[in-house]
Design an enzyme around this catalytic site. Sequence first.
Site, short mmCIF file in Angstrom:
data_model
loop_
_atom_site.label_atom_id
_atom_site.label_comp_id
_atom_site.label_asym_id
_atom_site.label_seq_id
_atom_site.Cartn_x
_atom_site.Cartn_y
_atom_site.Cartn_z
N ALA A 291 0.83 -1.21 0.00
CA ALA A 291 0.00 0.00 0.00
C ALA A 291 0.86 1.26 0.00
O ALA A 291 0.49 2.28 -0.58
CB ALA A 291 -0.92 -0.01 1.22
N GLU A 295 3.72 2.21 -6.76
CA GLU A 295 4.21 1.56 -7.98
C GLU A 295 4.12 2.47 -9.20
O GLU A 295 4.92 2.37 -10.12
CB GLU A 295 3.42 0.27 -8.25
CG GLU A 295 3.62 -0.82 -7.21
CD GLU A 295 2.67 -0.70 -6.04
OE1 GLU A 295 2.65 -1.60 -5.20
OE2 GLU A 295 1.95 0.32 -5.96
N ASP A 337 22.89 34.41 -25.39
CA ASP A 337 23.74 35.01 -26.39
C ASP A 337 22.97 36.15 -27.04
O ASP A 337 21.75 36.29 -26.86
CB ASP A 337 24.12 33.96 -27.44
CG ASP A 337 25.28 34.40 -28.30
OD1 ASP A 337 25.89 35.44 -28.00
OD2 ASP A 337 25.58 33.71 -29.29
N ASP A 614 29.47 27.95 -27.82
CA ASP A 614 28.49 27.83 -26.73
C ASP A 614 28.41 26.41 -26.17
O ASP A 614 27.80 26.20 -25.12
CB ASP A 614 27.10 28.23 -27.24
CG ASP A 614 27.04 29.68 -27.62
OD1 ASP A 614 27.64 30.50 -26.91
OD2 ASP A 614 26.40 30.00 -28.63
N GLU A 679 -6.03 3.66 3.85
CA GLU A 679 -5.63 2.26 3.69
C GLU A 679 -4.96 1.73 4.95
O GLU A 679 -5.06 0.54 5.26
CB GLU A 679 -4.68 2.12 2.49
CG GLU A 679 -5.38 2.24 1.14
CD GLU A 679 -4.43 1.98 -0.01
OE1 GLU A 679 -3.23 1.75 0.24
OE2 GLU A 679 -4.87 2.02 -1.18
N THR A 709 -7.77 1.59 -9.76
CA THR A 709 -8.60 2.80 -9.74
C THR A 709 -7.77 4.09 -9.67
O THR A 709 -8.22 5.15 -10.10
CB THR A 709 -9.57 2.75 -8.55
OG1 THR A 709 -8.82 2.79 -7.33
CG2 THR A 709 -10.40 1.49 -8.58
#
Length: 890
Positions: A291, A295, A337, A614, A679, A709
């Site tokens: 939980a 991921e 520049d 540059d 959770e 979800t």
Amino acid sequence: MTDTAAGPDLTPDKAPDPLEPLPLLRRELHTGPLGLSSREAARRLAVYGPNEVRRTARTSVLRELLRQLVHPLALLLWAAAALAFIAAIEVLGWAIVAVILVNAGFALVQERQAEKAVETLAQYLPAQAQVIRDGQPQHVPARDLVPGDLIALDEGARVPADARLTEGGIEADLSMLTGESTPVERVAGPGLEGLSLLQEPNLVFSGTTATEGQAQAIVFATGDHTELGRIAALSQRTRREPSPLETQVKKVAWLIAAVAVAMGAVFLVLGVAVGLPLTDSLMFAIGLLVANVPEGLLPTITLALAVGVRVLARQGAVIKRLSAVETLGSTNVICTDKTGTLTRNQMRLHSTWTPPHESASGSETAELVRAAAQCTTVTRESDGRLHGDPTEIALVEGAAQHAAPVDPADRDAHRRSCFRFDPRMRRMSVVQAEENGSRVIVKGAPEAVLALLAEGEPTGGAQDAADTLAADGMRVLAVAVRELPPGTAAPPQRQDVERDLHLLGLVGLYDPPRPEVAAAVQRCHDAGLTVHIVTGDNGATAAAVARAVGIGTPNLQVVAQSEAIDDHELDHLLRQDGTEIVFARSSPETKLKVADALRAHGQIVAMTGDGVNDAPALHRAHIGVAMGLSGTDVAREASTMVLTDDNFATIVTAIESGRRVYDNVRKFIVYIFAHLTPEVVPFLVFALSAGAVPLPLTVLQILAIDLGTETLPALALGREPAEPGIMSRPPRPSSQSVINKDMLIRSWGWLGTVSAALVMTAFFYVLWRAGWHPGDPTGPGTPLHHAYLTATTATFAGIVTCQVGTAIAARTDHAALRDIGFFTNPLLLAGIAFELVFTAALVYAPPLQNLFGTAALPLDVVLLLAAFPPMVWGTDEIRRWARRRHHRYS
């Protein structure tokens, strides 16, 4: 003799001094006016190596890939995959492994692109060079040139190596090394004390171009020992630093890892302490770890940045490294520049001056510009475009704009003689046939032309006028004429042509700023950004452009010779608040010095540029911005962003996009973190009650939330439009973490706590409605088992509906929802619709009910859950309103 018997000291690292007297340089290089012999050239080629820019060995691909695979967030994903395999969810485990490999491969490709810069430098060397060997002119491959070779340079030729002029003179375009927009004179003669090598009037450099004249030169450096090779070495020595977002993501990864591991360990011990079986406690700990490991965090960040890349590509900016999008958003200093970046890199006839007359009229100006255009060698190509020296193109185009057009073909048809521009005399002259005879036209530097006026010819303050135009950053040319009587032949000698002249006036040529730059600079200032100019051009020209576009308002500081500035003085200048600086006459080292100093002061630096000179600074800056149209391949390869339209204003658009992307990353982190509390609380309630309260949520239901979800709404938050006022606030401090205390309080403490209270209310509501009391059995076969399944389903669905409210609330950090509009992110609405449909399938589809342990929810529970989104969003809306009101009155 072409070379002496003894031969030179063939030590590649012992380079001769190109500024020593020419006889001494010839003696040190052991070469004479007939050049080297072919045999000696072959011997030296074996010692010095080919005249090409070599690159250092690459880092092992395997080592770079391994470095990407042990990134802290990648390690977290490896842990998540391992937990998935432990939980016997192989599909999830392999999916996470695939995400790790794709992210590592993508990062590897991005870093490899940056290494092409040095390889591209080789394209600036000409394929063939004209060299005098064995006393005869011949063409040889440029890579076969060696120190001591005598080379011939003609108009339009590219210089194949660093060389000292021995006779003749040319005008050389050094813009790719110095950034100067106009060609410079290079003539044979002694050197001048106190100048850098690039400013020495008798030296030419590899990769530059001869635009006028003819000369011979003796090569003193080839390959890696040239100025071009030195720039390549600078590019390779400057190591790319991680972007602010990359640094912060690592910190976030370690924070998440610490929280996940600590919570898993605590609940494992707590579960055993309250009498739960070890297997159940281990399963709960694994569930908590799964939980807490986000991921989808790294893929979501990657996709959010990729979206920013696609949007910017449509707006004219190609991003070569994803993190550069976010880096632009944190930029607080732009070092730009001048030539081709702030200006068009196109000379234009800007001003004219004619001597005062008693009856002045527009005819004097028309005569002036027409005569100047006639004294040119510009040609018109088949497609109608003019070809030739930029200054002369500007004169021909300027004449047409003053209703005095000159057709190059007609000009050449009436030309009786032409003495091309001589860089030593600093003038050019032609004899043009007219209706009533011929006319001599001379144009050149004011002091060179004014010295040729007829005795007693009034100048009318021409020198003062020339000084005034030059102070405004213009290149000034004087134009004078002499009428030849009908039937008079054109004088064959130049000195007989260029005498007894009558001054027509002065023309001022100017490389104008891009029209959109002033507004872009103003937007930079509104957003709290500082803009410095770092250019190889002279200070007066650069300062004039700076003032024209609003840089340095109200305080502009000009460093006329920035190569000579020391670190102490540079630090003092950069610490002055409200001051913007023009660093003129800069070198590649100067640009690196400025970039390093700004980084040492904690600034996030964006460096723009288009020339080879540059490349090291573009590579070293947090983000290098190259020009796509006028820029060199070297600059484009060394940069992290290429402007396909060469539009400075696109940088400001990119900065706004970067700020928006960073804000959106924080928004979906708030969204992802907010569900951790609801959770975790069910496990906490279960453990603290010693099992008297059955587990309100299962591990499979947590995975369904984290990987099912939650994903699409999180991705959609990465496409959120910018909040109002995003470009009116100052840049965020470079030390600011992508996750701060306010975010954690908002996600874990506010949104998470409200969500946890709501979902536990739904859980207990279903159980109490069925007559449950603490300690009652709810396992399979008991009367309350179905009510328990319905209650856990209500917890699961309650978290999902709270996610909907969190997603809406997370759309804005400060503003009210009405300020950004409810329907302005249709992807989020689609993601919410998907998660609701997905949840309904898990709740009501019998096959999924058996897999995830869910049961159909009755209507009253559905109506209860339907109230959760507005409650979550509404409480956060009140919190944001209170904060705005507090800031308004504090």
